[in-house]
Design a protein around this motif. Sequence first.
Motif, PDB file in Angstrom:
ATOM      1  N   TYR A  54       1.826  -2.879  -4.383  1.00 40.41           N
ATOM      2  CA  TYR A  54       2.862  -1.854  -4.182  1.00 40.41           C
ATOM      3  C   TYR A  54       2.985  -0.917  -5.376  1.00 40.41           C
ATOM      4  O   TYR A  54       3.134   0.297  -5.220  1.00 40.41           O
ATOM      5  CB  TYR A  54       4.195  -2.559  -3.920  1.00 40.41           C
ATOM      6  CG  TYR A  54       5.336  -1.646  -3.561  1.00 40.41           C
ATOM      7  CD1 TYR A  54       5.427  -1.079  -2.286  1.00 40.41           C
ATOM      8  CD2 TYR A  54       6.359  -1.376  -4.472  1.00 40.41           C
ATOM      9  CE1 TYR A  54       6.482  -0.256  -1.943  1.00 40.41           C
ATOM     10  CE2 TYR A  54       7.419  -0.558  -4.138  1.00 40.41           C
ATOM     11  CZ  TYR A  54       7.483  -0.002  -2.874  1.00 40.41           C
ATOM     12  OH  TYR A  54       8.534   0.819  -2.534  1.00 40.41           O
ATOM     13  N   ILE A  55       2.909  -1.466  -6.583  1.00 42.80           N
ATOM     14  CA  ILE A  55       3.113  -0.640  -7.772  1.00 42.80           C
ATOM     15  C   ILE A  55       1.906   0.248  -8.068  1.00 42.80           C
ATOM     16  O   ILE A  55       2.024   1.281  -8.745  1.00 42.80           O
ATOM     17  CB  ILE A  55       3.441  -1.534  -8.996  1.00 42.80           C
ATOM     18  CG1 ILE A  55       4.067  -0.702 -10.119  1.00 42.80           C
ATOM     19  CG2 ILE A  55       2.200  -2.275  -9.481  1.00 42.80           C
ATOM     20  CD1 ILE A  55       4.616  -1.555 -11.256  1.00 42.80           C
ATOM     21  N   THR A  97      -0.074   2.051  -5.890  1.00 41.94           N
ATOM     22  CA  THR A  97      -0.315   3.234  -5.061  1.00 41.94           C
ATOM     23  C   THR A  97       0.830   4.233  -5.056  1.00 41.94           C
ATOM     24  O   THR A  97       0.796   5.202  -4.288  1.00 41.94           O
ATOM     25  CB  THR A  97      -0.609   2.807  -3.609  1.00 41.94           C
ATOM     26  OG1 THR A  97       0.416   1.917  -3.160  1.00 41.94           O
ATOM     27  CG2 THR A  97      -1.957   2.128  -3.505  1.00 41.94           C
ATOM     28  N   GLN A  98       1.848   4.047  -5.878  1.00 37.68           N
ATOM     29  CA  GLN A  98       2.969   4.984  -5.885  1.00 37.68           C
ATOM     30  C   GLN A  98       2.527   6.392  -6.285  1.00 37.68           C
ATOM     31  O   GLN A  98       2.739   7.362  -5.552  1.00 37.68           O
ATOM     32  CB  GLN A  98       4.058   4.483  -6.839  1.00 37.68           C
ATOM     33  CG  GLN A  98       4.692   3.169  -6.443  1.00 37.68           C
ATOM     34  CD  GLN A  98       5.511   3.300  -5.178  1.00 37.68           C
ATOM     35  OE1 GLN A  98       6.149   4.311  -4.921  1.00 37.68           O
ATOM     36  NE2 GLN A  98       5.475   2.260  -4.366  1.00 37.68           N
ATOM     37  N   ILE A  99       1.927   6.516  -7.457  1.00 39.54           N
ATOM     38  CA  ILE A  99       1.532   7.840  -7.947  1.00 39.54           C
ATOM     39  C   ILE A  99       0.344   8.399  -7.158  1.00 39.54           C
ATOM     40  O   ILE A  99       0.379   9.560  -6.725  1.00 39.54           O
ATOM     41  CB  ILE A  99       1.230   7.790  -9.454  1.00 39.54           C
ATOM     42  CG1 ILE A  99       2.503   7.400 -10.221  1.00 39.54           C
ATOM     43  CG2 ILE A  99       0.707   9.130  -9.951  1.00 39.54           C
ATOM     44  CD1 ILE A  99       2.288   7.161 -11.702  1.00 39.54           C
ATOM     45  N   GLY A 107       3.072   1.051  -0.470  1.00 39.32           N
ATOM     46  CA  GLY A 107       3.363   1.794  -1.682  1.00 39.32           C
ATOM     47  C   GLY A 107       3.335   3.299  -1.504  1.00 39.32           C
ATOM     48  O   GLY A 107       3.922   4.035  -2.300  1.00 39.32           O
ATOM     49  N   GLY A 166       6.623   9.185  -6.556  1.00 34.98           N
ATOM     50  CA  GLY A 166       5.677   8.141  -6.938  1.00 34.98           C
ATOM     51  C   GLY A 166       5.868   7.700  -8.372  1.00 34.98           C
ATOM     52  O   GLY A 166       5.830   6.502  -8.678  1.00 34.98           O
ATOM     53  N   ASN A 195       9.320   5.791  -8.564  1.00 37.31           N
ATOM     54  CA  ASN A 195       9.296   4.509  -7.864  1.00 37.31           C
ATOM     55  C   ASN A 195       8.386   3.504  -8.563  1.00 37.31           C
ATOM     56  O   ASN A 195       8.586   2.293  -8.460  1.00 37.31           O
ATOM     57  CB  ASN A 195       8.860   4.697  -6.408  1.00 37.31           C
ATOM     58  CG  ASN A 195       9.518   3.697  -5.483  1.00 37.31           C
ATOM     59  OD1 ASN A 195      10.601   3.182  -5.773  1.00 37.31           O
ATOM     60  ND2 ASN A 195       8.886   3.405  -4.375  1.00 37.31           N
ATOM     61  N   THR A 196       7.370   4.006  -9.294  1.00 37.55           N
ATOM     62  CA  THR A 196       6.561   3.112 -10.124  1.00 37.55           C
ATOM     63  C   THR A 196       7.428   2.475 -11.210  1.00 37.55           C
ATOM     64  O   THR A 196       7.409   1.258 -11.410  1.00 37.55           O
ATOM     65  CB  THR A 196       5.403   3.881 -10.781  1.00 37.55           C
ATOM     66  OG1 THR A 196       4.538   4.397  -9.759  1.00 37.55           O
ATOM     67  CG2 THR A 196       4.592   2.971 -11.694  1.00 37.55           C
ATOM     68  N   THR A 233       9.919  -0.032  -9.827  1.00 37.51           N
ATOM     69  CA  THR A 233       9.401  -1.320  -9.376  1.00 37.51           C
ATOM     70  C   THR A 233       9.405  -2.354 -10.497  1.00 37.51           C
ATOM     71  O   THR A 233       9.441  -3.565 -10.243  1.00 37.51           O
ATOM     72  CB  THR A 233       7.968  -1.146  -8.827  1.00 37.51           C
ATOM     73  OG1 THR A 233       7.990  -0.170  -7.771  1.00 37.51           O
ATOM     74  CG2 THR A 233       7.426  -2.441  -8.254  1.00 37.51           C
TER      75      THR A 233
END
Length: 506
Positions: free
Chosen positions: A108-109, A111-113, A165, A418, A421-422, A425
């Motif tokens: 999950y962490i 693919t944020q950016i 993500g 992104g 949210n990174t 997380t």
Amino acid sequence: MELSGPSRSPTEKTAIKSQLSFNQDLPEIPEGTSSKWHFSIPRRYVVAIMAFLGFCNVYSLRVNLSVAIVAMTSNYSYTENGTEQFKQDYPWSSEVQGLVLSSFFFGYIVTQIPGGWYATQIGGKKLFGIGVGVTALVSLLTPALASTNLYLLVLGRVVEGLFEGVTYPSIHAVWSHWAPPLERSRLATIAFSGSYFGTVISLPLSGMLAEYVGWPYIFYLFGILALIWCALWWYMVAETPQADRRITDAELEYIRSSIGPSANHIKVNVEPPWKRFLTSLPVWAIMIAHFSENWGFYTLLTELPTFMKDVLKFDLKDAGLLAALPYLVMGVTVQSGGFLADWLRSQGNLTTTQVRKLCNCGAFVCQTLFLLAVAHSTTPSAVVASLTAAVGFGGFAWAGFSVNHLDIAPQFASILMGLSNTVATLPGIFSPLLTGHLVQDKTPEEWQAVFYIAGGVYLAGALFYGLFASGERQKWADIPDSYALCRDDQSYASTEDMPYGTGSCE
């Protein structure tokens, strides 16, 4: 140009004009409305409702394993040769269970950016649908993966995390096209609130499925529901207003005129200014606020059951509705906060910056106070009441930081989401570790330290956001007039995705 649609007050039109970064007059929209407009839901709210249901599925697919793993590792009885026997489907230790549950966040962490950037390339609608769809397919395969090999199950959860993500960043790419400035808060928070309602629905439903038909059906049901949603999302939602065959001329013109080039669907060849992102104080204000909200939220909802059991000798899992109440309240207040923020902005007495700071900082201060109340409560009912209030006020904070990306750089909002949210997380990883380090003897004083730290994080987030947040488009996010729709020089822009609707430049 004669248009039908909702009327706009002078204050609202002034506010909308203030959001435009190019030379364009906001068209007058007469009082009368067409019958099609009057008797149908505006298409931008169809997008919001479908996004709400999408996030319901996202969180249902995320949390269903937390219920299923209890049934997967519990003893159950069966009769063999007239003798009652006991067995487990999967005799996993607590460490192995922790690995299975946490493996989701490893993906999950990551693919944020990249998800935020990729949404600007292929479109937020496509990426959001792909993210949910692949997660649903892996969910359907979960029972088979678990029966084959533990590491295949872990890999499957990592893949689910990778594709989930991209969902939060990609939905901001959708709103950069669909959300008029004075409706950004409500549209975005309608969508985000689906994650909390999805949790409220999926937790008890997963428990019922595990008890009455077997834990594999948890994954089958939620996987099938998510795939059905994907089909509807692909059919009902267009990437842009111009590409929507069902949109009225009035709504199309309103969105295009209020948002500007982003809604006009110009494909601008502008590289993301990564250095500007990382040196912008308003961007850091969003990231720190997002981190602060998630630190408190994860502390409350992941550590509270242990706190109540250690200090108050009360098992929250036996409380039924009480366990789901904070999520339900959060879902309601996230939506309420969005509507309140847009109403405050539409009155013309407060700027966008002031509204964002009021929602965010006011919520954080109230959450700090109720966190202190949780730390010093002596009865289960007082703890749950304080927890519910603390979580509830967090919903108003979402009308601040979570929409702020669209204010300061709408064309890069998915990338900024992104980024934030990174960072947000990280509390899910470090908050439990810190709590485990602080709480050794399970005393009230040790737990008070946990809540004091969470309150301190909230106050630090409120202070930084209050000082440095902005609701205005940043200079590095300005779109030059040469990129605007319907100029003579079209060398930097493409209007190939404008086949529908009659809103035009003539």
